[in-house]
Design a protein around this motif. Structure first.
Motif, PDB file in Angstrom:
ATOM      1  N   ALA A   4     -56.976  39.361  54.284  1.00 21.54           N
ATOM      2  CA  ALA A   4     -57.041  38.949  52.971  1.00 21.54           C
ATOM      3  C   ALA A   4     -55.860  37.754  52.809  1.00 21.54           C
ATOM      4  N   ARG A   5     -56.276  36.955  51.735  1.00 25.17           N
ATOM      5  CA  ARG A   5     -55.721  35.686  51.410  1.00 25.17           C
ATOM      6  C   ARG A   5     -55.386  35.886  49.781  1.00 25.17           C
ATOM      7  N   VAL A   6     -54.158  35.421  49.543  1.00 27.90           N
ATOM      8  CA  VAL A   6     -53.886  35.438  48.116  1.00 27.90           C
ATOM      9  C   VAL A   6     -54.236  34.249  47.639  1.00 27.90           C
ATOM     10  N   VAL A   7     -55.108  34.277  46.659  1.00 22.30           N
ATOM     11  CA  VAL A   7     -55.686  32.986  45.663  1.00 22.30           C
ATOM     12  C   VAL A   7     -55.129  32.829  44.390  1.00 22.30           C
ATOM     13  N   GLY A   8     -54.434  33.973  43.754  1.00 18.28           N
ATOM     14  CA  GLY A   8     -53.771  33.920  42.587  1.00 18.28           C
ATOM     15  C   GLY A   8     -52.839  35.091  42.202  1.00 18.28           C
ATOM     16  N   ASN A   9     -52.403  35.102  40.948  1.00 16.09           N
ATOM     17  CA  ASN A   9     -51.531  36.109  40.633  1.00 16.09           C
ATOM     18  C   ASN A   9     -52.254  37.044  39.683  1.00 16.09           C
ATOM     19  N   ASN A  10     -51.447  38.334  39.487  1.00 16.80           N
ATOM     20  CA  ASN A  10     -52.109  39.259  38.745  1.00 16.80           C
ATOM     21  C   ASN A  10     -51.048  39.893  37.791  1.00 16.80           C
ATOM     22  N   ARG A  11     -50.137  38.874  37.223  1.00 19.94           N
ATOM     23  CA  ARG A  11     -49.122  39.433  36.316  1.00 19.94           C
ATOM     24  C   ARG A  11     -49.662  39.745  34.882  1.00 19.94           C
ATOM     25  N   LEU A  12     -48.796  40.892  34.316  1.00 13.68           N
ATOM     26  CA  LEU A  12     -49.395  41.574  33.176  1.00 13.68           C
ATOM     27  C   LEU A  12     -48.424  41.014  31.969  1.00 13.68           C
ATOM     28  N   ALA A  13     -49.255  41.331  30.882  1.00  7.52           N
ATOM     29  CA  ALA A  13     -48.645  40.772  29.622  1.00  7.52           C
ATOM     30  C   ALA A  13     -48.966  41.777  28.382  1.00  7.52           C
ATOM     31  N   LEU A  52     -52.671  38.354  32.939  1.00  7.02           N
ATOM     32  CA  LEU A  52     -52.677  36.905  32.423  1.00  7.02           C
ATOM     33  C   LEU A  52     -53.680  35.946  32.821  1.00  7.02           C
ATOM     34  N   TRP A  53     -54.644  36.249  34.041  1.00 11.77           N
ATOM     35  CA  TRP A  53     -55.626  35.625  34.271  1.00 11.77           C
ATOM     36  C   TRP A  53     -56.952  35.950  33.248  1.00 11.77           C
ATOM     37  N   SER A  54     -56.613  36.845  32.459  1.00 12.30           N
ATOM     38  CA  SER A  54     -57.790  37.316  31.316  1.00 12.30           C
ATOM     39  C   SER A  54     -57.296  36.772  30.172  1.00 12.30           C
ATOM     40  N   ALA A  55     -55.861  36.774  29.812  1.00  7.49           N
ATOM     41  CA  ALA A  55     -55.275  36.522  28.476  1.00  7.49           C
ATOM     42  C   ALA A  55     -55.176  35.050  28.094  1.00  7.49           C
ATOM     43  N   ALA A  56     -55.136  34.277  29.252  1.00  5.80           N
ATOM     44  CA  ALA A  56     -54.653  32.892  29.125  1.00  5.80           C
ATOM     45  C   ALA A  56     -55.333  32.113  28.270  1.00  5.80           C
ATOM     46  N   PHE A  98     -52.863  48.027  40.834  1.00 10.46           N
ATOM     47  CA  PHE A  98     -53.638  47.163  41.588  1.00 10.46           C
ATOM     48  C   PHE A  98     -52.912  45.841  42.374  1.00 10.46           C
ATOM     49  N   GLY A  99     -51.482  45.964  41.984  1.00  6.24           N
ATOM     50  CA  GLY A  99     -50.723  44.937  42.711  1.00  6.24           C
ATOM     51  C   GLY A  99     -50.641  43.636  42.010  1.00  6.24           C
ATOM     52  N   SER A 100     -49.877  42.854  42.568  1.00 10.25           N
ATOM     53  CA  SER A 100     -49.382  41.589  42.160  1.00 10.25           C
ATOM     54  C   SER A 100     -50.048  40.321  42.462  1.00 10.25           C
ATOM     55  N   HIS A 101     -51.141  40.481  42.996  1.00  3.42           N
ATOM     56  CA  HIS A 101     -52.034  39.423  43.395  1.00  3.42           C
ATOM     57  C   HIS A 101     -53.504  39.524  43.238  1.00  3.42           C
ATOM     58  N   ILE A 102     -54.115  38.446  43.197  1.00  3.94           N
ATOM     59  CA  ILE A 102     -55.909  38.194  43.358  1.00  3.94           C
ATOM     60  C   ILE A 102     -56.122  37.774  44.664  1.00  3.94           C
ATOM     61  N   LEU A 103     -56.856  38.658  45.513  1.00  2.00           N
ATOM     62  CA  LEU A 103     -56.949  38.400  46.637  1.00  2.00           C
ATOM     63  C   LEU A 103     -58.555  37.887  47.285  1.00  2.00           C
ATOM     64  N   ALA A 104     -58.711  37.090  48.176  1.00  2.00           N
ATOM     65  CA  ALA A 104     -59.989  36.692  48.853  1.00  2.00           C
ATOM     66  C   ALA A 104     -59.916  37.620  50.098  1.00  2.00           C
ATOM     67  N   VAL A 105     -61.019  38.422  50.515  1.00  2.71           N
ATOM     68  CA  VAL A 105     -60.846  39.288  51.437  1.00  2.71           C
ATOM     69  C   VAL A 105     -62.437  39.240  52.149  1.00  2.71           C
ATOM     70  N   TYR A 106     -62.366  39.174  53.372  1.00  2.00           N
ATOM     71  CA  TYR A 106     -63.474  39.089  54.341  1.00  2.00           C
ATOM     72  C   TYR A 106     -63.210  39.756  55.657  1.00  2.00           C
ATOM     73  N   PRO A 107     -64.297  40.258  56.356  1.00  2.00           N
ATOM     74  CA  PRO A 107     -64.113  41.129  57.479  1.00  2.00           C
ATOM     75  C   PRO A 107     -63.480  40.233  58.746  1.00  2.00           C
ATOM     76  N   SER A 108     -62.725  41.048  59.305  1.00  2.00           N
ATOM     77  CA  SER A 108     -62.000  40.181  60.361  1.00  2.00           C
ATOM     78  C   SER A 108     -62.561  39.736  61.622  1.00  2.00           C
ATOM     79  N   HIS A 109     -64.042  40.643  61.721  1.00  2.00           N
ATOM     80  CA  HIS A 109     -64.669  40.389  62.933  1.00  2.00           C
ATOM     81  C   HIS A 109     -65.681  39.312  62.726  1.00  2.00           C
ATOM     82  N   LEU A 143     -52.429  30.058  37.255  1.00  2.00           N
ATOM     83  CA  LEU A 143     -52.502  31.644  37.420  1.00  2.00           C
ATOM     84  C   LEU A 143     -52.461  31.951  39.067  1.00  2.00           C
ATOM     85  N   SER A 144     -51.532  30.806  39.758  1.00  2.00           N
ATOM     86  CA  SER A 144     -51.328  31.243  41.012  1.00  2.00           C
ATOM     87  C   SER A 144     -49.870  31.163  41.466  1.00  2.00           C
TER      88      SER A 144
END
Length: 305
Positions: free
Chosen positions: A155-164, A244-248, A270-281, A304-305
């Motif tokens: 998983a790599r963080v690509v953005g934030n998931n802050r709430l408003a 905030l990624w939706s409300a901005a 759901f946590g505080s980040h937007i993630l990009a996830v891919y299989p490790s294999h 938004l990051s």
């Protein structure tokens, strides 16, 4: 017998549960597939299938061999694509899954921009709120909220998931009571319903002081579809907890107003980040890495990051 072709025919037979159906899908004869599988069985010294007149089932050895065969074929395909990309630039297809709400909020615009920048790449985007097992589904990449500590995934963080907390100007004009921790029960609420979210309280913090605020027990509108709730908030139906990624964009053009802005709302389940996830294999191929870098930059440019 070509080993690579034999592996492809074995995998197709396992996935279709039938030599004849697999042969039809591959454009070969059933006898060709039977010969290929028999060659593999002779090499292994073990049976891969239990055969009868009515069904073809994997043996225990076959199930073990299938997992490795799939990985070998997948890795060879990825290597071939990477070589083509080194020779001719980024190309091929990307299959991506993401939550429904990401589409309207930013993914529609981001994908259009990505395709414009990489004209030789095609995208297959599936939007759904159900959890997708990347190891079984064949997706190259998933965009997700929160945290991801599942085995076999990177998983790599690509953005934030802050709430408003937000509402429309029309709603606030019709309901002039101030919005404070003490007056929340005087307002109409739009509540997102999800099995992973607490239905009892939410946490906020200001000046180092944390407060536990009760969730509305009788919301005006409750739904498991976030876009429906967002439409309700824009139409003036009540207060909405929104990422905030939706409300901005709606905060920027005045269609929504941020409330209790001096309070920091704790991330939900759901946590505080937007993630990009891919299989490790699967290594992050050049086209996967390009999409991750692009979406990260896209969200960063919008704060938004």
């Amino acid at each position: 017998m070509d080993k690579l072709s034999a592996l492809k025919m074995f995998v197709a037979t396992a996935e279709h549960g039938s030599f004849s159906r697999a042969a039809q899908q591959l454009g070969k004869t059933p006898s060709a597939l039977t010969k290929a599988v028999s060659h593999l069985e002779a090499e292994l010294g073990a049976r891969l299938f239990e055969r009868s007149t009515r069904r073809t089932l994997l043996t225990e050895v076959g199930r073990l061999y299938l997992e490795t065969a799939r990985q070998v074929l997948q890795r060879l395909q990825e290597v071939n694509e990477e070589i083509l990309q080194l020779q001719h630039g980024l190309q091929g297809s990307l299959k991506i899954t993401a939550p429904l709400a990401f589409g309207r909020a930013f993914l529609d615009e981001a994908c259009a921009s990505f395709l414009d920048e990489y004209p030789q790449i095609s995208l297959h985007i599936d939007l759904c709120d159900e959890f997708v097992d990347l190891l079984e589904s064949g997706y190259d990449l998933a965009l997700r909220e929160g945290h991801d500590d599942l085995p076999g995934q990177i998983a790599r963080v690509v953005g934030n998931n802050r709430l408003a907390l937000c509402a429309s100007p029309d709603y606030l004009a019709r309901n002039p009571a101030p919005v404070t921790p003490q007056t929340l029960d005087q307002h109409h609420w739009l509540l997102y319903h999800h099995a992973d979210l607490s239905r009892e309280f939410w946490w906020v913090e200001r000046d180092g002081q944390r407060l536990s605020l009760p969730q509305p027990s009788r919301p005006r509108l409750k739904s498991d579809n976030y876009d429906l709730l967002l439409a309700g908030a824009l139409a003036g139906c009540g207060l909405l907890h929104t990422p905030l990624w939706s409300a901005a964009p709606y905060l920027a053009d005045g269609r929504l107003v941020r409330l209790m802005a001096d309070y920091e709302i704790d991330p939900d389940a759901f946590g505080s980040h937007i993630l990009a996830v891919y299989p490790s294999h699967r290594r992050a191929t050049a086209k996967v890495a390009a999409f991750i870098d692009f979406i990260s930059a896209f969200l960063r440019q919008r704060g938004l990051s």
